[in-house]
Design a protein around this motif. Sequence first.
Motif, short mmCIF file in Angstrom:
data_model
loop_
_atom_site.label_atom_id
_atom_site.label_comp_id
_atom_site.label_asym_id
_atom_site.label_seq_id
_atom_site.Cartn_x
_atom_site.Cartn_y
_atom_site.Cartn_z
N ILE A 18 27.71 -44.99 -1.27
CA ILE A 18 28.22 -46.07 -0.41
C ILE A 18 29.56 -45.57 0.12
CG2 ILE A 18 28.98 -48.46 -0.27
CD1 ILE A 18 27.23 -49.07 -2.70
N THR A 19 29.62 -45.23 1.38
CA THR A 19 30.83 -44.67 1.96
C THR A 19 31.78 -45.78 2.40
OG1 THR A 19 29.78 -44.51 4.12
CG2 THR A 19 29.67 -42.57 2.71
N PHE A 20 33.05 -45.42 2.51
CA PHE A 20 34.08 -46.40 2.87
C PHE A 20 33.80 -47.06 4.22
CE2 PHE A 20 36.45 -44.04 -0.35
CZ PHE A 20 37.10 -45.06 -1.02
N ASP A 21 33.29 -46.26 5.18
CA ASP A 21 33.09 -46.82 6.51
C ASP A 21 31.91 -47.80 6.58
OD1 ASP A 21 31.04 -45.01 6.27
OD2 ASP A 21 31.64 -43.76 7.95
N ALA B 156 17.64 -55.18 -0.73
CA ALA B 156 16.53 -55.17 0.24
C ALA B 156 15.94 -53.78 0.41
CB ALA B 156 17.02 -55.71 1.59
N ARG B 157 16.18 -52.90 -0.57
CA ARG B 157 15.69 -51.53 -0.48
C ARG B 157 14.67 -51.24 -1.57
NH1 ARG B 157 19.13 -47.96 2.40
NH2 ARG B 157 21.00 -49.00 3.22
N ILE B 158 13.71 -50.41 -1.22
CA ILE B 158 12.73 -49.97 -2.21
C ILE B 158 13.34 -48.85 -3.06
CG2 ILE B 158 10.47 -48.89 -2.54
CD1 ILE B 158 9.57 -50.19 0.06
N ASN C 29 28.97 -52.64 -9.81
CA ASN C 29 27.56 -52.94 -10.08
C ASN C 29 27.05 -54.04 -9.16
OD1 ASN C 29 27.43 -51.03 -12.10
ND2 ASN C 29 27.81 -52.49 -13.76
N SER C 30 27.89 -55.03 -8.90
CA SER C 30 27.50 -56.11 -8.01
C SER C 30 27.35 -55.61 -6.57
CB SER C 30 28.55 -57.22 -8.06
OG SER C 30 28.28 -58.21 -7.09
N ILE C 31 28.29 -54.77 -6.14
CA ILE C 31 28.23 -54.23 -4.77
C ILE C 31 26.99 -53.35 -4.59
CG2 ILE C 31 29.40 -52.68 -3.14
CD1 ILE C 31 32.06 -53.75 -4.37
N ARG C 32 26.69 -52.55 -5.59
CA ARG C 32 25.48 -51.71 -5.53
C ARG C 32 24.21 -52.57 -5.50
NH1 ARG C 32 26.06 -46.70 -9.72
NH2 ARG C 32 24.10 -46.15 -8.70
N ASN D 39 32.63 -41.39 -1.08
CA ASN D 39 31.70 -42.25 -1.81
C ASN D 39 32.48 -43.24 -2.69
OD1 ASN D 39 29.56 -43.45 -3.06
ND2 ASN D 39 28.91 -41.64 -4.20
N ILE D 40 32.41 -44.51 -2.36
CA ILE D 40 33.14 -45.53 -3.10
C ILE D 40 32.73 -45.56 -4.57
CG2 ILE D 40 33.34 -48.05 -3.38
CD1 ILE D 40 33.42 -48.25 -0.36
N ILE D 41 31.46 -45.30 -4.84
CA ILE D 41 30.96 -45.32 -6.22
C ILE D 41 31.72 -44.31 -7.07
CG2 ILE D 41 28.96 -44.95 -7.70
CD1 ILE D 41 27.21 -45.89 -5.35
N ASP D 42 31.93 -43.10 -6.52
CA ASP D 42 32.66 -42.07 -7.26
C ASP D 42 34.10 -42.48 -7.50
OD1 ASP D 42 30.43 -40.49 -7.37
OD2 ASP D 42 30.98 -39.22 -5.68
#
Length: 430
Positions: free
Chosen positions: A152-155, A144-146, A135-138, A106-109
Motif C-alpha cells: 500500500i503506497t503513500f500515494d 473487495a479483492r480476491i 491491520n484495519s487499513i489492510r 510501502n506504508i505497511i513496511d
Amino acid sequence: MEKITKKAVISLYQDTRKPNAEGLCPIRIQVYYGRQRYFPTNIRLSEEDFKNSYKTSKPKGERLRELKVELQAIESKANEVVDEIKVFTFEKFEKLLYATRSSLTNIIDHYQTYIAELDKNDQTGTSSSYSCSINSIREYFNSARINPIEVITFDMITPELLNKYENWMIAMDNSRTTVGIYLRALRKIFNQAIDEGIIDKEIYPFKKYKIPTGKNTKKAIEAPDLKKLFNADTKGNIFQEKAKAFWFFSYQCNGMNIRDISELKFKDLHGTYFSFLRHKTIRTTKEDPKPIIVPITDYVKWVIEKYGNKKGKPNDYVFPIFSPGMDAKERHRVNQNFVRFINQHMKKLAKNNGMDIKGTMEARHSFTTQVTRKQGMEFAQEALGHTTLATTQNYWAGFQSETKKEMADMLMNFEEPKTKGKQQERIRQR
C-alpha cells in the motif's frame, strides 16, 4: 568538543583487518558527521585493486576503470541519500541506503518498522494500537479483492479514500473514536516519512481530510453513589471484594491507572506516602519527570496489606500482578486481563445494587470530579500528573454538562459542610 559538519561527508574505505582466504578485504562506506561510522557494501577487493581503481584518478586497463565506475556509483548513491535527508542522522541514512524503492513507499513496511521500534522501547500498548491500525487499513483495501495486496503506497492514501475508509469503518460497527485512533497512527507514519524525506509533503492527505473525534464523554460517579458502592455487600464473593478494593484504591490514589498500580514497587513506598511516574507518559516527560505523590491512608494501607506481597526487595512489585522476568508484551497482556477482571466484577456488583458502572476509568473520572470541585483545577493537575493545566482543562471539558452546573451551583452554597462518619472505622471493621 568536536565540531559537527553542515553535511555528512561520504567516502569509501577498505577494512584490511580481516582479509578472506583469497586475500580480499571488504569495502565499506565511510560517513563522517561529527564522528565516523561505517556501512557495509557487498564488495571485496585486494588492496592493490582498491588502490589502483578507486584511489587512482585515471586507472589503467578496462577492468580497473569499470571497477572505479562501480565504486563511484556506490559513493554517488550514498551522497544522494545524504541530500534527501533534511535532518541527518546515521539511523535515517542507514534506513534509506539499504531500503528498496518499493519498501520506502510501502506504508505497511513503515508501520512494521515503527512497531518494532515501539516494541524495543517496551511501548507495548502503543505498538498494539499501531498493529490494529495497519491491520484495519489492510482489511479495508482487501475487502473487495480476491487476492490480498501486500503493498500500500503513500500515494494511494488520498482524502477521498480516507473518507471511504471512515464510512466503511462506521458501517462495520466501529466507533468514531476507534477510527480516530487508527487514523492518527496513519498520520504519524505519514509525518515520519515526510520528515525523513521519503515522500513529498504535497501528497499529505490530512490537509483536506480531518480525522474524526469521538464525543469522549467521561462519566463520573457522584458522592452518594460512591458511598453506596463502597458499602455494597459483596455477599462473600471474593472476586467482587478484590475488584472493589482495587477500584477504590485507584479512586483514592489520585485516580491511579491500573497499569501504574501493577508497576508499583516497594522502593516507591516512603512511610506515609508513595510516589510513582505514570507509565503512559514516562517516555514523553523523561527529561523532567515529576512523580505523583499519594498519601498512604488507612484504606490504601489496608489494600496493600490484604492484597499485596508480604515482603519484598526494593525492586519487587507491591502487588502480585506482574512477576519478575516478564517481558513488555507479557506485562501488557497480564495488565489487560487484570483490568478486565476488575471491570467484569465491578459491573456485576454495581448491577446488584441498582447501579451502572462501565469500568476502571470511572474511578479516575470520579476522582477528577471530586477533587476539582473541592480543591480546584491546579490541585487536580498535580494530582493527575498532567504536565500542563491545559491538559487538565481539556480533561475536565469532557465531563457531563450537568456536573459542571452542579459545581457552579455549589458556589452559592454558603453553608458549612456537615461532618460525615469516619471512613477509618469502616476500614477497621473489614
